[in-house]
Design a protein around this motif. Sequence first.
Motif, PDB file in Angstrom:
ATOM      1  N   MET A 249      11.981  26.631  52.153  1.00 32.32           N
ATOM      2  CA  MET A 249      12.694  25.863  51.141  1.00 32.32           C
ATOM      3  C   MET A 249      14.093  26.436  50.933  1.00 32.32           C
ATOM      4  SD  MET A 249      11.554  25.008  47.194  1.00 32.32           S
ATOM      5  CE  MET A 249      10.215  23.965  47.731  1.00 32.32           C
ATOM      6  N   LYS A 250      15.081  25.550  50.838  1.00 38.71           N
ATOM      7  CA  LYS A 250      16.459  25.985  50.643  1.00 38.71           C
ATOM      8  C   LYS A 250      16.653  26.641  49.288  1.00 38.71           C
ATOM      9  CE  LYS A 250      18.615  22.493  53.609  1.00 38.71           C
ATOM     10  NZ  LYS A 250      19.582  21.369  53.667  1.00 38.71           N
ATOM     11  N   LYS A 251      17.663  27.501  49.212  1.00 39.26           N
ATOM     12  CA  LYS A 251      17.975  28.182  47.952  1.00 39.26           C
ATOM     13  C   LYS A 251      18.838  27.247  47.093  1.00 39.26           C
ATOM     14  CE  LYS A 251      19.167  32.514  48.252  1.00 39.26           C
ATOM     15  NZ  LYS A 251      19.837  33.764  48.715  1.00 39.26           N
ATOM     16  N   ILE A 252      18.161  26.336  46.398  1.00 40.02           N
ATOM     17  CA  ILE A 252      18.839  25.362  45.547  1.00 40.02           C
ATOM     18  C   ILE A 252      18.270  25.462  44.141  1.00 40.02           C
ATOM     19  CG2 ILE A 252      19.333  22.915  45.158  1.00 40.02           C
ATOM     20  CD1 ILE A 252      18.856  22.451  48.140  1.00 40.02           C
ATOM     21  N   VAL A 253      19.144  25.470  43.142  1.00 37.21           N
ATOM     22  CA  VAL A 253      18.714  25.478  41.745  1.00 37.21           C
ATOM     23  C   VAL A 253      19.312  24.270  41.047  1.00 37.21           C
ATOM     24  CG1 VAL A 253      20.600  27.013  41.028  1.00 37.21           C
ATOM     25  CG2 VAL A 253      18.556  26.797  39.594  1.00 37.21           C
ATOM     26  N   LEU A 254      18.514  23.617  40.227  1.00 38.84           N
ATOM     27  CA  LEU A 254      18.946  22.453  39.453  1.00 38.84           C
ATOM     28  C   LEU A 254      18.707  22.739  37.978  1.00 38.84           C
ATOM     29  CD1 LEU A 254      19.747  19.476  38.984  1.00 38.84           C
ATOM     30  CD2 LEU A 254      17.375  18.855  39.558  1.00 38.84           C
ATOM     31  N   ALA A 255      19.764  22.685  37.187  1.00 41.53           N
ATOM     32  CA  ALA A 255      19.659  22.833  35.733  1.00 41.53           C
ATOM     33  C   ALA A 255      19.755  21.450  35.108  1.00 41.53           C
ATOM     34  CB  ALA A 255      20.775  23.734  35.213  1.00 41.53           C
ATOM     35  N   ILE A 256      18.702  21.027  34.408  1.00 45.05           N
ATOM     36  CA  ILE A 256      18.679  19.705  33.784  1.00 45.05           C
ATOM     37  C   ILE A 256      18.613  19.872  32.271  1.00 45.05           C
ATOM     38  CG2 ILE A 256      17.585  17.443  33.682  1.00 45.05           C
ATOM     39  CD1 ILE A 256      16.165  18.036  36.269  1.00 45.05           C
ATOM     40  N   PHE A 257      19.631  19.382  31.590  1.00 46.58           N
ATOM     41  CA  PHE A 257      19.679  19.474  30.132  1.00 46.58           C
ATOM     42  C   PHE A 257      20.028  18.114  29.539  1.00 46.58           C
ATOM     43  CE2 PHE A 257      19.912  23.814  31.517  1.00 46.58           C
ATOM     44  CZ  PHE A 257      19.238  24.528  30.539  1.00 46.58           C
TER      45      PHE A 257
ATOM     46  N   ILE B 246      17.507  16.210  45.284  1.00 46.07           N
ATOM     47  CA  ILE B 246      18.162  17.511  45.410  1.00 46.07           C
ATOM     48  C   ILE B 246      17.238  18.538  46.055  1.00 46.07           C
ATOM     49  CG2 ILE B 246      19.159  19.435  44.078  1.00 46.07           C
ATOM     50  CD1 ILE B 246      20.179  17.290  42.099  1.00 46.07           C
ATOM     51  N   ARG B 247      15.929  18.427  45.797  1.00 49.04           N
ATOM     52  CA  ARG B 247      14.908  19.307  46.367  1.00 49.04           C
ATOM     53  C   ARG B 247      15.138  20.782  46.010  1.00 49.04           C
ATOM     54  NH1 ARG B 247      12.102  16.308  50.270  1.00 49.04           N
ATOM     55  NH2 ARG B 247      11.315  18.168  51.289  1.00 49.04           N
ATOM     56  N   PRO B 248      15.234  21.087  44.735  1.00 51.45           N
ATOM     57  CA  PRO B 248      15.470  22.474  44.334  1.00 51.45           C
ATOM     58  C   PRO B 248      14.216  23.333  44.457  1.00 51.45           C
ATOM     59  CG  PRO B 248      15.110  21.142  42.394  1.00 51.45           C
ATOM     60  CD  PRO B 248      15.114  20.190  43.572  1.00 51.45           C
TER      61      PRO B 248
ATOM     62  N   THR C 288       7.234  17.253  33.357  1.00 52.13           N
ATOM     63  CA  THR C 288       6.458  16.245  34.074  1.00 52.13           C
ATOM     64  C   THR C 288       7.093  15.896  35.415  1.00 52.13           C
ATOM     65  OG1 THR C 288       5.614  15.294  32.017  1.00 52.13           O
ATOM     66  CG2 THR C 288       5.537  13.897  33.972  1.00 52.13           C
ATOM     67  N   ALA C 289       8.415  15.786  35.436  1.00 55.81           N
ATOM     68  CA  ALA C 289       9.119  15.425  36.670  1.00 55.81           C
ATOM     69  C   ALA C 289       8.907  16.480  37.756  1.00 55.81           C
ATOM     70  CB  ALA C 289      10.603  15.238  36.390  1.00 55.81           C
ATOM     71  N   CYS C 290       8.936  17.741  37.381  1.00 59.15           N
ATOM     72  CA  CYS C 290       8.675  18.803  38.366  1.00 59.15           C
ATOM     73  C   CYS C 290       7.249  18.695  38.907  1.00 59.15           C
ATOM     74  CB  CYS C 290       8.891  20.176  37.722  1.00 59.15           C
ATOM     75  SG  CYS C 290      10.615  20.637  37.472  1.00 59.15           S
ATOM     76  N   PHE C 291       6.308  18.459  38.009  1.00 63.42           N
ATOM     77  CA  PHE C 291       4.904  18.329  38.412  1.00 63.42           C
ATOM     78  C   PHE C 291       4.704  17.133  39.337  1.00 63.42           C
ATOM     79  CE2 PHE C 291       0.478  16.961  37.718  1.00 63.42           C
ATOM     80  CZ  PHE C 291      -0.197  18.153  37.942  1.00 63.42           C
ATOM     81  N   SER C 292       5.544  16.109  39.173  1.00 64.23           N
ATOM     82  CA  SER C 292       5.386  14.851  39.906  1.00 64.23           C
ATOM     83  C   SER C 292       6.105  14.815  41.248  1.00 64.23           C
ATOM     84  CB  SER C 292       5.900  13.692  39.042  1.00 64.23           C
ATOM     85  OG  SER C 292       5.246  13.650  37.799  1.00 64.23           O
ATOM     86  N   CYS C 293       6.779  15.882  41.605  1.00 65.83           N
ATOM     87  CA  CYS C 293       7.590  15.882  42.829  1.00 65.83           C
ATOM     88  C   CYS C 293       6.799  15.512  44.085  1.00 65.83           C
ATOM     89  CB  CYS C 293       8.236  17.250  43.034  1.00 65.83           C
ATOM     90  SG  CYS C 293       9.675  17.493  42.000  1.00 65.83           S
ATOM     91  N   GLY C 294       5.542  15.912  44.141  1.00 66.50           N
ATOM     92  CA  GLY C 294       4.756  15.667  45.345  1.00 66.50           C
ATOM     93  C   GLY C 294       3.834  14.468  45.269  1.00 66.50           C
TER      94      GLY C 294
ATOM     95  N   VAL D 138       5.894  22.263  44.433  1.00 66.85           N
ATOM     96  CA  VAL D 138       6.521  21.988  43.146  1.00 66.85           C
ATOM     97  C   VAL D 138       7.538  23.091  42.856  1.00 66.85           C
ATOM     98  CG1 VAL D 138       6.094  21.889  40.658  1.00 66.85           C
ATOM     99  CG2 VAL D 138       4.525  20.765  42.235  1.00 66.85           C
ATOM    100  N   PRO D 139       8.750  22.744  42.385  1.00 63.08           N
ATOM    101  CA  PRO D 139       9.735  23.787  42.100  1.00 63.08           C
ATOM    102  C   PRO D 139       9.299  24.683  40.941  1.00 63.08           C
ATOM    103  CG  PRO D 139      10.484  21.649  41.300  1.00 63.08           C
ATOM    104  CD  PRO D 139       9.262  21.387  42.126  1.00 63.08           C
ATOM    105  N   TYR D 140       9.778  25.907  40.960  1.00 62.37           N
ATOM    106  CA  TYR D 140       9.536  26.816  39.844  1.00 62.37           C
ATOM    107  C   TYR D 140      10.347  26.323  38.654  1.00 62.37           C
ATOM    108  CZ  TYR D 140       7.469  30.046  43.218  1.00 62.37           C
ATOM    109  OH  TYR D 140       6.672  30.618  44.182  1.00 62.37           O
ATOM    110  N   LEU D 141       9.705  26.211  37.499  1.00 60.66           N
ATOM    111  CA  LEU D 141      10.364  25.712  36.290  1.00 60.66           C
ATOM    112  C   LEU D 141      10.536  26.840  35.287  1.00 60.66           C
ATOM    113  CD1 LEU D 141      11.426  23.431  34.461  1.00 60.66           C
ATOM    114  CD2 LEU D 141       9.040  22.990  33.799  1.00 60.66           C
TER     115      LEU D 141
END
Length: 209
Positions: A1-9, A99-101, A125-131, A145-148
Amino acid sequence: MKKIVLAIFSHPDDAEIMCAGTLSLLKKAGWEIHIATMTPGDKGSDKYKREEISRIRKAEATKAAELIGATYHCLEFEDVYIIYSRESINNTTGLIRKIRPAIVLTASPTDYMIDHEITSLIVQTACFSCGMKNMEVNEKPYEPVPYLYYSDAMEGKDKFGNPFQPSIYVDITGEISLKEKMLACHDSQRSWLLLHHKVDEYIIAITPH
């Protein structure tokens, strides 16, 4: 997995207040950085109409993100009306899948503002739903699932004013000056917060507590 981080606020300037130092450190460590907001900050003004303040605040958010080489995204929901719904979950899931963080950062589940708390639930929920293949989302599913991670609550307090005890600390001492520069990009919001809240939340954000 690529080293990508997504901050959602929730709003433009939230990521800068809550995790700009951490994002800067991740950028320096070689991570690709994305910052997203649920809304364009369309209610955060007593001077401009919704359409105009939305344009201003998205431009400010883009400028702030560029200071750490990040990409800014807006999901275009409305301030105050961030709702845990099919639409908000699907759109947020779609952004994460696009984005696939490996890491997602979001607001604390307990906060003084309901927009922040609902955003936290939506992102969870969105992180849990990625797959999940049977979701009504255009973007293709991906796993794992991305680390949250949740940011500290505003001012280090829950909605009742009780001190919030973090489980992880990140030393951002060396990033404070950059965090100040990112916050300074949000001039329209700082001016409004001084009027609306009677405090300078940007000073609070860079003051140890």
